[in-house]
Design an enzyme around this catalytic site. Structure first.
Site, mmCIF file in Angstrom:
data_model
loop_
_atom_site.group_PDB
_atom_site.id
_atom_site.type_symbol
_atom_site.label_atom_id
_atom_site.label_comp_id
_atom_site.label_asym_id
_atom_site.label_seq_id
_atom_site.Cartn_x
_atom_site.Cartn_y
_atom_site.Cartn_z
ATOM 1 N N ALA A 110 66.997 69.840 44.263
ATOM 2 C CA ALA A 110 66.045 69.586 45.352
ATOM 3 C C ALA A 110 66.035 70.726 46.355
ATOM 4 O O ALA A 110 65.792 70.536 47.539
ATOM 5 C CB ALA A 110 66.417 68.281 46.048
ATOM 6 N N ARG A 150 53.978 75.848 46.617
ATOM 7 C CA ARG A 150 52.611 75.413 46.339
ATOM 8 C C ARG A 150 52.173 74.220 47.186
ATOM 9 O O ARG A 150 51.001 73.892 47.256
ATOM 10 C CB ARG A 150 52.469 75.087 44.842
ATOM 11 C CG ARG A 150 52.507 76.323 43.959
ATOM 12 C CD ARG A 150 52.682 75.987 42.485
ATOM 13 N NE ARG A 150 54.076 75.903 42.095
ATOM 14 C CZ ARG A 150 54.497 75.491 40.898
ATOM 15 N NH1 ARG A 150 53.633 75.103 39.989
ATOM 16 N NH2 ARG A 150 55.787 75.455 40.616
ATOM 17 N N LYS A 165 59.523 69.850 49.999
ATOM 18 C CA LYS A 165 58.675 69.098 49.059
ATOM 19 C C LYS A 165 59.220 67.700 48.787
ATOM 20 O O LYS A 165 58.465 66.721 48.747
ATOM 21 C CB LYS A 165 58.560 69.893 47.751
ATOM 22 C CG LYS A 165 57.835 69.161 46.645
ATOM 23 C CD LYS A 165 57.410 70.075 45.516
ATOM 24 C CE LYS A 165 58.543 70.555 44.662
ATOM 25 N NZ LYS A 165 58.074 71.306 43.483
ATOM 26 N N THR A 215 65.839 77.247 38.763
ATOM 27 C CA THR A 215 66.475 75.968 38.404
ATOM 28 C C THR A 215 67.860 76.166 37.763
ATOM 29 O O THR A 215 68.765 75.345 37.963
ATOM 30 C CB THR A 215 65.566 75.179 37.441
ATOM 31 O OG1 THR A 215 65.098 76.052 36.401
ATOM 32 C CG2 THR A 215 64.365 74.595 38.155
ATOM 33 N N GLU A 239 57.986 79.078 29.808
ATOM 34 C CA GLU A 239 57.227 78.725 31.011
ATOM 35 C C GLU A 239 55.780 79.187 30.844
ATOM 36 O O GLU A 239 55.526 80.229 30.219
ATOM 37 C CB GLU A 239 57.846 79.387 32.243
ATOM 38 C CG GLU A 239 59.189 78.819 32.628
ATOM 39 C CD GLU A 239 59.133 77.317 32.855
ATOM 40 O OE1 GLU A 239 58.427 76.870 33.771
ATOM 41 O OE2 GLU A 239 59.781 76.577 32.093
ATOM 42 N N ASN A 266 57.983 70.430 28.746
ATOM 43 C CA ASN A 266 59.311 70.097 29.262
ATOM 44 C C ASN A 266 59.183 69.259 30.534
ATOM 45 O O ASN A 266 58.488 69.646 31.468
ATOM 46 C CB ASN A 266 60.030 71.423 29.562
ATOM 47 C CG ASN A 266 61.285 71.236 30.380
ATOM 48 O OD1 ASN A 266 61.956 70.215 30.292
ATOM 49 N ND2 ASN A 266 61.617 72.253 31.175
ATOM 50 N N TYR A 325 46.695 39.829 76.828
ATOM 51 C CA TYR A 325 47.872 40.662 76.580
ATOM 52 C C TYR A 325 49.111 39.823 76.884
ATOM 53 O O TYR A 325 49.286 39.348 78.013
ATOM 54 C CB TYR A 325 47.879 41.923 77.461
ATOM 55 C CG TYR A 325 49.210 42.633 77.324
ATOM 56 C CD1 TYR A 325 49.590 43.163 76.080
ATOM 57 C CD2 TYR A 325 50.111 42.708 78.379
ATOM 58 C CE1 TYR A 325 50.837 43.756 75.921
ATOM 59 C CE2 TYR A 325 51.353 43.319 78.215
ATOM 60 C CZ TYR A 325 51.707 43.830 76.984
ATOM 61 O OH TYR A 325 52.937 44.405 76.809
ATOM 62 N N ASN A 342 48.317 26.762 75.695
ATOM 63 C CA ASN A 342 47.011 27.379 75.507
ATOM 64 C C ASN A 342 46.862 28.534 76.488
ATOM 65 O O ASN A 342 46.985 28.351 77.688
ATOM 66 C CB ASN A 342 45.924 26.329 75.751
ATOM 67 C CG ASN A 342 44.566 26.836 75.312
ATOM 68 O OD1 ASN A 342 44.333 28.044 75.261
ATOM 69 N ND2 ASN A 342 43.659 25.928 74.997
ATOM 70 N N ARG A 368 44.054 31.798 93.834
ATOM 71 C CA ARG A 368 42.812 32.574 93.988
ATOM 72 C C ARG A 368 42.186 32.166 95.314
ATOM 73 O O ARG A 368 42.509 31.092 95.851
ATOM 74 C CB ARG A 368 41.851 32.275 92.838
ATOM 75 C CG ARG A 368 41.412 30.842 92.830
ATOM 76 C CD ARG A 368 40.614 30.462 91.601
ATOM 77 N NE ARG A 368 40.061 29.130 91.774
ATOM 78 C CZ ARG A 368 39.786 28.304 90.783
ATOM 79 N NH1 ARG A 368 40.049 28.649 89.533
ATOM 80 N NH2 ARG A 368 39.269 27.134 91.012
HETATM 81 C C1 UD1 Z 1 60.132 73.214 35.950
HETATM 82 C C2 UD1 Z 1 60.507 73.741 34.564
HETATM 83 C C3 UD1 Z 1 59.338 73.521 33.613
HETATM 84 C C4 UD1 Z 1 58.982 72.054 33.577
HETATM 85 C C5 UD1 Z 1 58.722 71.512 34.979
HETATM 86 C C6 UD1 Z 1 58.632 70.002 34.916
HETATM 87 C C7 UD1 Z 1 62.035 75.620 34.824
HETATM 88 C C8 UD1 Z 1 62.200 77.100 34.817
HETATM 89 N N1 UD1 Z 1 60.800 75.153 34.659
HETATM 90 O O1 UD1 Z 1 59.050 73.998 36.422
HETATM 91 O O2 UD1 Z 1 59.693 73.974 32.313
HETATM 92 O O3 UD1 Z 1 57.864 71.863 32.743
HETATM 93 O O4 UD1 Z 1 59.812 71.837 35.871
HETATM 94 O O5 UD1 Z 1 58.244 69.436 36.144
HETATM 95 O O6 UD1 Z 1 63.022 74.923 34.975
HETATM 96 N N2 UD1 Z 1 64.716 73.873 42.406
HETATM 97 C C9 UD1 Z 1 65.912 74.129 43.028
HETATM 98 N N3 UD1 Z 1 66.290 75.424 43.216
HETATM 99 C C10 UD1 Z 1 65.534 76.467 42.783
HETATM 100 C C11 UD1 Z 1 64.302 76.182 42.143
HETATM 101 C C12 UD1 Z 1 63.924 74.876 41.961
HETATM 102 O O7 UD1 Z 1 66.626 73.206 43.435
HETATM 103 O O8 UD1 Z 1 65.962 77.600 42.975
HETATM 104 C C13 UD1 Z 1 64.292 72.465 42.251
HETATM 105 C C14 UD1 Z 1 62.974 72.207 42.944
HETATM 106 O O9 UD1 Z 1 63.212 71.733 44.276
HETATM 107 C C15 UD1 Z 1 62.353 71.123 42.069
HETATM 108 C C16 UD1 Z 1 62.952 71.367 40.696
HETATM 109 O O10 UD1 Z 1 64.081 72.206 40.892
HETATM 110 O O11 UD1 Z 1 62.700 69.834 42.529
HETATM 111 C C17 UD1 Z 1 61.953 72.048 39.753
HETATM 112 O O12 UD1 Z 1 61.555 73.292 40.326
HETATM 113 P P1 UD1 Z 1 60.032 73.745 40.328
HETATM 114 O O13 UD1 Z 1 59.944 75.039 41.053
HETATM 115 O O14 UD1 Z 1 59.168 72.651 40.741
HETATM 116 O O15 UD1 Z 1 59.838 74.063 38.769
HETATM 117 P P2 UD1 Z 1 58.491 73.946 37.936
HETATM 118 O O16 UD1 Z 1 57.688 75.162 38.165
HETATM 119 O O17 UD1 Z 1 57.847 72.650 38.211
HETATM 120 MG MG MG Z 2 58.101 71.218 39.662
#
Ligand code: UD1
Ligand code: MG
Length: 453
Positions: free
Chosen positions: A11, A17, A24, A81, A154, A169, A363, A374, A437
């Site tokens: 997270a 985006r 997010k 990730t 990706e 994925n 009120y 009443n 009154r």
């Molecule tokens: C990722 C997957 C993609 C998959 C998709 C599904 C990778 C490289 N890609 O892409 O294959 O189809 O999810 O929804 O894994 N996060 C971190 N630290 C980071 C980056 C991300 O904690 O450095 C967390 C984000 O907060 C998020 C989750 O990991 O909750 C996924 O990251 P996000 O950037 O949304 O990856 P996607 O582009 O959606």
């Molecule tokens: Mg994502």
């Protein structure tokens, strides 16, 4: 507790985006942060530990979930990730790790159980849930050779041919917790279109000891990366919540125009008219009619209550009471059984006894009103002296005439009558009539005297 299982929730991403200053995973969905949905699905598996990797806006995320049995891990700069999971290395010890993206809120514990079961059964190092959405869009594509998964590519890195693959994925992984796992993660490279450490690169590293588990309900595995996807997920969540209510015996006249939040409950044979919003910890009993156009927040309705065109927050409403149209119940309003609150009546931190009536334009704040009393149109409890709030007490069966100002602290005894237009500054004993009154003056033939000769 499942001692063999630890969960890691990712997270920490920037959520670029979303174009938001808010992390997010804290954006609301069905009235709860996106991450709350993910945590509930994880908790249903009773893992030994849930580690949450935070980074961007991490303090806000931790503050939102403080008091919850979670281990927070700081990723620092979010570099992808794969880098995020590596940050959780010291926090997890179980043999099996379930990795959940924090941005896939409609996932079900059912799907997670299936993945963990398959992972253990197949005795692989890496497994993950896949799905086939109508639009594979920006999801990572699952590349298979002779049925076996060889890698995930990706969308940004994919060839035109790879982009046409429909199986994607979900980002939900199950991993065997071995030293080799962490070595692979530490050795990931950033030579890809986004310059990030990809968790998905674990797949080729597993050298065939990898399994992709297709899940047949693509809508459960949608990720939220922008506001459009947030709205899509909200629409799907609403469909799910409303379907649950209908299955439980609630009539919803127009589901497309009804909004309910995650923890709301509604009893059998209640009817929800269009424009109804049920939010927070709202609990509605049986045989109620709510709406059209009413918002209930953290409010409880007993059985057989009617609410129309009204706003209720933090209120409790007894059986068969009638609220609205156009009533405003604020926190601490307690409405007795069969009581009636009519149009343009505002009630705050006050109780209205059984079968009491405040039919129009009043009120009532910081007051205790007895059964059967009443309250006339235009009556105001003057509860605020500019510095402090004071209470008004009105006894059983009392009759307060129209346009009375009750200057608190003051009490009106049981069965007493307050004359219309009175300003009441002193207590009125039971059964008394209070007139506060000026006496009417009639000047006979006064108009004639004004007439020109
Ligand atoms: C990722 C997957 C993609 C998959 C998709 C599904 C990778 C490289 N890609 O892409 O294959 O189809 O999810 O929804 O894994 N996060 C971190 N630290 C980071 C980056 C991300 O904690 O450095 C967390 C984000 O907060 C998020 C989750 O990991 O909750 C996924 O990251 P996000 O950037 O949304 O990856 P996607 O582009 O959606
Ligand atoms: Mg994502």
């Amino acid at each position: 507790m499942n001692k063999g299982l630890d969960v890691v929730v990712l997270a920490a991403g920037k959520g670029t985006r979303m174009r938001s200053r808010r992390p997010k995973v804290l954006h609301p969905l069905g009235g709860q942060p996106v991450l709350e949905h993910v945590l509930r699905a994880a908790e249903a598996l009773s893992p030994q530990r849930i580690a949450v990797v935070v980074g961007h806006g991490g303090e806000d995320v931790q503050a939102t979930f403080s008091g919850r049995a979670l281990t927070f891990v700081d990723q620092g700069e979010p570099l992808g990730t794969g880098h995020a999971l590596l940050a959780a290395r010291e926090a997890v010890t179980a043999e099996t790790l379930l990795v959940l993206p924090g941005d896939v809120p409609l996932l079900t514990s059912h799907a997670l159980e299936r993945l963990v079961t398959e992972h253990v059964r197949q005795q692989v190092d890496v497994s993950f849930l896949t799905f086939s959405p109508q639009e594979p869009g920006r999801y990572g594509r699952v590349v298979r050779e002779e049925g076996r998964v060889t890698r995930i590519v990706e969308a940004a890195d994919a060839t035109v041919e790879e982009r046409s693959i429909n199986e994607v994925n979900s980002g939900i992984f199950c991993l065997r917790n071995t030293p080799a796992l962490w070595e692979h993660l530490a050795g990931l490279s950033t030579s890809n279109a986004q310059g990030e450490y990809y968790l998905t690169d674990l797949v080729p590293a597993a050298q065939g000891r990898c399994h992709g588990v297709p899940w047949p309900y693509p809508d459960q595995l949608r990720g939220i990366n922008d506001r459009r996807e947030l709205a899509l997920c909200e629409a799907m969540l609403q469909q799910r919540l409303l379907a649950n209510l209908m299955e439980a015996g609630v009539t919803i006249i127009n589901p497309g125009d009804t909004y309910v939040e995650l923890d709301v409950t509604v009893g059998e044979d209640t009817i929800l008219w269009p424009g109804t919003l049920l939010r927070g910890l709202t609990r509605i009993g049986r045989d109620c009619t709510v709406g059209p156009h009413s918002e209930l927040v953290d409010t409880q309705l007993a059985n057989g209550v009617w609410v129309r065109f009204s706003s209720l927050e933090g209120a409790w409403v007894g059986p068969e009471a009638r609220i609205g149209p156009f009533a405003h119940l604020r926190p601490g309003a307690r409405i007795g059984a069969r009581a009636r609150v009519g149009n343009f009546v505002e009630i705050k931190e006050a109780s209205l006894g059984e079968a009491a009536k405040a039919g129009h334009l009043a009120y009532i704040g910081d007051a205790d009103i007895g059964p059967g009393a009443n309250i006339g149109a235009g009556t105001v409890t003057c509860n605020f002296d500019g510095r402090r709030k004071h209470r008004t007490t009105i006894g059983e069966g009392a009759f307060v005439g129209t346009h009375a100002s009750l200057v608190a602290p003051v009490s009106i005894g049981a069965h007493a009558v307050v004359a219309a237009g009175s300003v009441i500054t002193e207590d009125v004993p039971p059964y008394a009539l209070a007139l506060g009154r000026s006496r009417q003056v009639v000047k006979h033939d006064w108009v004639r005297g004004r007439e020109e000769p």
